[in-house]
Write an enzyme that holds these catalytic residues in place. Structure first.
Site, short mmCIF file in Angstrom:
data_model
loop_
_atom_site.label_atom_id
_atom_site.label_comp_id
_atom_site.label_asym_id
_atom_site.label_seq_id
_atom_site.Cartn_x
_atom_site.Cartn_y
_atom_site.Cartn_z
N GLU A 264 0.89 -1.17 0.00
CA GLU A 264 0.00 0.00 0.00
C GLU A 264 0.92 1.21 0.00
OE1 GLU A 264 -1.38 3.24 1.61
OE2 GLU A 264 -1.83 1.97 3.33
N CYS A 301 -2.35 8.16 4.86
CA CYS A 301 -2.33 7.75 3.45
C CYS A 301 -3.59 8.20 2.71
CB CYS A 301 -2.16 6.24 3.34
SG CYS A 301 -3.32 5.29 4.36
#
Length: 528
Positions: A264, A301
């Site tokens: 990720e 994020c």
């Protein structure tokens, strides 16, 4: 108690000579503990123990693994104030955030325990035999998910608990039946060792094999690379930068036996704000997004790093209001001096591009490692011409792109790299005219939010935390929620096996009483 050593299975070990200390970013001083980088010998021992543990652990029942996961959660809580204080001293994040993240970490572990106890997660599929079928008899075929093997997990810098040592990657891999070798993040090595001690204690209390978990410190380019390249490692989990994730993917792909890397990585999380929404509630949107952009010093994020809108008579007022509100929010400490340095450098790089105008920034003196929030804007035409404007600026930074038309806005969306999230801020009355915008956004993201903020990732079965590359290395999977377990398993079929040799999930009597797909129908019934 922090020792600065590695956990090689259940044994503390510090054979190396290379050491480092973590930094207290609030005080801008080193923390007192010294951490020893793992040697090649220790890496080899950890992997060997993990592979040996896998041969036993992969056959454990879901209930036995669930007890283990619940006990890890209990032992993390039992670490008490020492964990909270170490977390804050290594991250600069406040105590409330530490306690909230500890709770999330424990809840993730318990969610996977519940998944294992319920038992249907492994996708049991049975097609029974039909000896009378023409032109050829049909065999009995039964399919189930089985674990891949030892997994290496790289801790995230921005979530020292929930995406690190006992975080989602570790919890899901252990739930799947895979031992874990944790590559601790150098910025929060003390936090990692404490959590590792809780996992080891839980493993010993619940009778897990030695090697079910190891915790290793050291350089990612040395220790991390050695782990990824080891032939007994079967998968990798990573949360971090695009450059780091791509490097791991390359290492894994170039092995003699390539393995999957579930990374990720970067995301600027585009937010589309319609002129109608600005006209109806622009001040509210500006307040909400000033808070979202600066939340946790922007170190998420899912931070909204890109705002897209269409030129109107209220656009400039909205952007200026957003900039003003963002600048009024007190600056916050970043995770590490290096992260502060990169934030400033990357923000300045974007600001220096042709056509970019600084809307607002904190220019007065801030604490050494605090982040000066910055909002900048550019036209849609210039954004389309300059890929340097697409880069992630990790921190409280957002670029507003003002498009001339809906067509230009769609062109901007179509030209974006893969993202974790996309957001639509619009009035319900105009949604019937926005299908083309929604379709464009869906092609670039893993999750769309309507009239909300992307910051905040709910841990639930329906969550998708992933997206087209480079948001993640494989957009078919999520890194959050119980379905993240599917990263660590592969489908496996038994053909014409005696019932006594089948796993309980596939036996005729269905002793686990789980829901199975039998000859095309979902049922808990026995097979006669």
């Amino acid at each position: 108690m922090i020792t600065g050593k590695n956990y090689i299975g259940n044994k503390l070990s510090g054979k190396g000579t290379i050491t480092h200390r973590t930094i207290n970013p609030k005080l801008n001083i080193e923390n007192p503990y010294e951490f020893v980088q793992a040697t090649e010998e220790e890496v080899e021992e950890a992997v060997a123990l993990s592979e040996k543990a896998f041969q036993e652990y992969k056959n454990y029942s879901g209930k036995k693994k669930a007890i283990f996961l619940n006990t890890i959660a209990d032992e993390i809580l039992a670490l008490g104030d020492e964990l909270i204080q170490t977390y804050t001293s290594e991250s600069g994040l406040p105590e409330g955030r530490a306690m909230g993240e500890r709770g999330r970490t424990m809840n993730q572990l318990r969610a996977f325990a519940n998944l294992l106890e319920e038992g249907t997660w492994n996708n049991s599929v049975i097609d029974t035999a039909d000896a009378s079928r023409e032109p050829a008899p049909k065999p009995d075929i039964r399919r189930i998910n089985i674990p891949l093997g030892p997994v290496v997990v790289f801790a995230a810098s921005n979530f020292p608990l929930a995406f690190s040592t006992a975080g989602g990657d570790t919890a899901s891999a252990l739930a799947a039946g895979c031992p874990v070798i944790m590559k601790a993040h150098s910025m929060h090595a003390g936090t990692s060792e404490l959590v590792a001690s809780a996992i080891i204690k839980a493993a010993e209390k619940t009778g897990m094999p030695n090697g079910i978990f190891s915790n290793i410190t050291g350089s990612g380019r040395v220790v991390g690379a050695a782990l990824v390249k080891h032939p007994k490692v079967k998968a990798v989990g990573f949360t971090g930068s695009i450059s780091g994730g791509k490097a791991l993917c390359s290492l894994a792909a170039n092995r003699e036996e390539p393995i999957p890397v579930f990374a990720e990585m970067g995301s600027i999380n585009p937010v589309i704000i319609t002129p109608e929404a600005i006209a109806a509630r622009g001040e509210n949107i500006a307040s909400t997004y000033a808070g979202s952009i600066t939340l946790g010093a922007g170190q998420f994020c899912t931070n909204p790093g890109l705002l897209l809108t269409i030129k109107s008579d209220k656009t400039d007022d909205f952007i200026n209001d957003l900039g003003k509100k963002a600048a009024e929010i007190e600056s916050q400490c970043m995770l590490h001096p290096n992260i502060k340095r990169d934030f400033v450098a990357n923000g300045n790089s974007v600001s220096a591009q042709a056509g970019v105008e600084v809307v607002s920034e904190i220019i007065e003196a801030v604490a050494e490692n605090n982040a000066p929030t910055k909002i900048v804007k550019v036209s849609g035409e210039q954004f389309l011409e300059n890929n340097k404007l697409h880069q992630e600026v990790f921190g409280p930074f957002s670029l507003v792109v003002v498009c001339d038309s809906k067509e230009e806005l769609i062109e901007v969306v179509n030209g974006l790299e893969g993202q974790l999230t996309g957001t639509i801020l619009a009035e319900e009355s105009e949604l019937s005219t926005m299908n083309d915008v929604l379709q464009a956004l869906q092609n670039r993201v893993g999750r769309i939010i309507f009239n909300g903020v992307p910051t905040g990732v709910e841990v639930c079965a329906a969550m998708t935390h992933g997206g087209p590359f480079p948001a993640s290395s494989d957009s078919r999977f999520t890194a959050v929620g119980v379905n993240s377990i599917n990263r660590w398993v592969r489908p496996f079929s038994y053909q014409d096996f005696p019932d006594s040799l089948l796993p309980d999930e596939l036996k005729n009597s269905n002793p686990l009483q789980i829901l199975r797909l039998v000859d095309g129908s979902l049922t808990k019934d026995k097979i006669n």
